[in-house]
Design a protein around this motif. Structure first.
Motif, mmCIF file in Angstrom:
data_model
loop_
_atom_site.group_PDB
_atom_site.id
_atom_site.type_symbol
_atom_site.label_atom_id
_atom_site.label_comp_id
_atom_site.label_asym_id
_atom_site.label_seq_id
_atom_site.Cartn_x
_atom_site.Cartn_y
_atom_site.Cartn_z
ATOM 1 N N PRO A 20 0.830 -1.209 0.000
ATOM 2 C CA PRO A 20 0.000 0.000 0.000
ATOM 3 C C PRO A 20 0.863 1.256 0.000
ATOM 4 O O PRO A 20 2.079 1.194 0.198
ATOM 5 C CB PRO A 20 -0.789 -0.124 1.301
ATOM 6 N N ARG A 21 0.227 2.385 -0.215
ATOM 7 C CA ARG A 21 0.872 3.699 -0.184
ATOM 8 C C ARG A 21 2.073 3.757 -1.141
ATOM 9 O O ARG A 21 3.092 4.361 -0.856
ATOM 10 C CB ARG A 21 1.300 4.042 1.240
ATOM 11 N N ALA A 22 1.924 3.126 -2.296
ATOM 12 C CA ALA A 22 2.973 3.159 -3.318
ATOM 13 C C ALA A 22 2.846 4.449 -4.125
ATOM 14 O O ALA A 22 1.834 5.143 -4.056
ATOM 15 C CB ALA A 22 2.833 1.957 -4.252
ATOM 16 N N GLY A 51 -9.548 0.264 5.390
ATOM 17 C CA GLY A 51 -9.886 -0.560 4.242
ATOM 18 C C GLY A 51 -9.648 0.085 2.890
ATOM 19 O O GLY A 51 -10.015 -0.484 1.861
ATOM 20 N N ALA A 52 -9.041 1.249 2.848
ATOM 21 C CA ALA A 52 -8.834 1.961 1.577
ATOM 22 C C ALA A 52 -7.929 1.165 0.634
ATOM 23 O O ALA A 52 -8.199 1.088 -0.570
ATOM 24 C CB ALA A 52 -8.252 3.341 1.820
ATOM 25 N N ALA A 53 -6.862 0.575 1.155
ATOM 26 C CA ALA A 53 -5.953 -0.192 0.301
ATOM 27 C C ALA A 53 -6.641 -1.442 -0.232
ATOM 28 O O ALA A 53 -6.460 -1.806 -1.399
ATOM 29 C CB ALA A 53 -4.685 -0.555 1.062
ATOM 30 N N LEU A 57 -7.303 -2.297 -4.051
ATOM 31 C CA LEU A 57 -6.830 -3.569 -4.595
ATOM 32 C C LEU A 57 -7.924 -4.280 -5.383
ATOM 33 O O LEU A 57 -7.708 -4.669 -6.537
ATOM 34 C CB LEU A 57 -6.338 -4.472 -3.461
ATOM 35 N N THR A 58 -9.095 -4.445 -4.787
ATOM 36 C CA THR A 58 -10.166 -5.162 -5.485
ATOM 37 C C THR A 58 -10.616 -4.403 -6.731
ATOM 38 O O THR A 58 -10.883 -5.006 -7.764
ATOM 39 C CB THR A 58 -11.361 -5.447 -4.554
ATOM 40 N N ALA A 76 -9.235 -13.484 2.551
ATOM 41 C CA ALA A 76 -8.291 -13.654 3.660
ATOM 42 C C ALA A 76 -7.234 -12.567 3.606
ATOM 43 O O ALA A 76 -6.851 -12.105 2.531
ATOM 44 C CB ALA A 76 -7.629 -15.022 3.590
ATOM 45 N N GLY A 77 -6.768 -12.155 4.793
ATOM 46 C CA GLY A 77 -5.671 -11.202 4.867
ATOM 47 C C GLY A 77 -6.092 -9.750 4.907
ATOM 48 O O GLY A 77 -5.364 -8.884 4.442
ATOM 49 N N GLU A 78 -7.214 -9.477 5.519
ATOM 50 C CA GLU A 78 -7.733 -8.102 5.534
ATOM 51 C C GLU A 78 -6.713 -7.098 6.067
ATOM 52 O O GLU A 78 -6.580 -5.995 5.538
ATOM 53 C CB GLU A 78 -9.010 -8.032 6.371
ATOM 54 N N THR A 79 -5.945 -7.467 7.089
ATOM 55 C CA THR A 79 -4.970 -6.542 7.660
ATOM 56 C C THR A 79 -3.527 -6.960 7.387
ATOM 57 O O THR A 79 -2.594 -6.315 7.865
ATOM 58 C CB THR A 79 -5.162 -6.412 9.193
ATOM 59 N N ALA A 80 -3.334 -8.011 6.599
ATOM 60 C CA ALA A 80 -1.989 -8.502 6.296
ATOM 61 C C ALA A 80 -1.560 -8.045 4.905
ATOM 62 O O ALA A 80 -2.386 -7.655 4.078
ATOM 63 C CB ALA A 80 -1.967 -10.025 6.356
#
Length: 112
Positions: A20-22, A51-53, A57-58, A76-80
């Motif tokens: 994120p934040r790229a 949840g912005a990233a 992504l989706t 899976a991986g909501e915060t990972a």
């Protein structure tokens, strides 16, 4: 090279390593995790806040593969950083789209 996705009856599950934040949203190709599993390396400009990233992504995956946003689900991986997305539809057609998208990773990045 191993594939970062697995087929199922309703579509496919895609393993993703998200940055994120790229500086820009894009596809960086297939990478191998430390445990040997292949993942699709993606980056999004959105920050990992509220949840912005994940939403970015989706949306990026859906747009890149010509799918509706509702057909791309974070499972899976909501915060990972490592996540699993489920893409709904014909598994073989989706696999062909994902392989073509990955194959074009050398091309200029798609921007959001």
């Amino acid at each position: 090279m191993q594939s970062p996705f697995t087929l199922d009856a309703n579509g496919l599950t895609l393993a993703v390593r998200l940055t994120p934040r790229a500086s820009r949203t894009g596809l960086d190709g297939v990478r191998t995790e430390a445990d040997g599993r292949p993942v699709l390396a993606l980056r999004v400009a959105a920050p990992p806040v509220e949840g912005a990233a994940n939403a970015a992504l989706t949306a990026f995956v859906a747009r890149s593969l010509g799918l509706r946003r509702a057909e791309v689900t974070l499972v899976a991986g909501e915060t990972a950083r490592t996540k699993r997305l489920h893409l709904s539809g014909d598994p073989q057609a989706l696999a062909a789209r994902v392989e073509a998208w990955i194959g074009g990773a050398d091309a200029p990045l798609r921007r959001s």
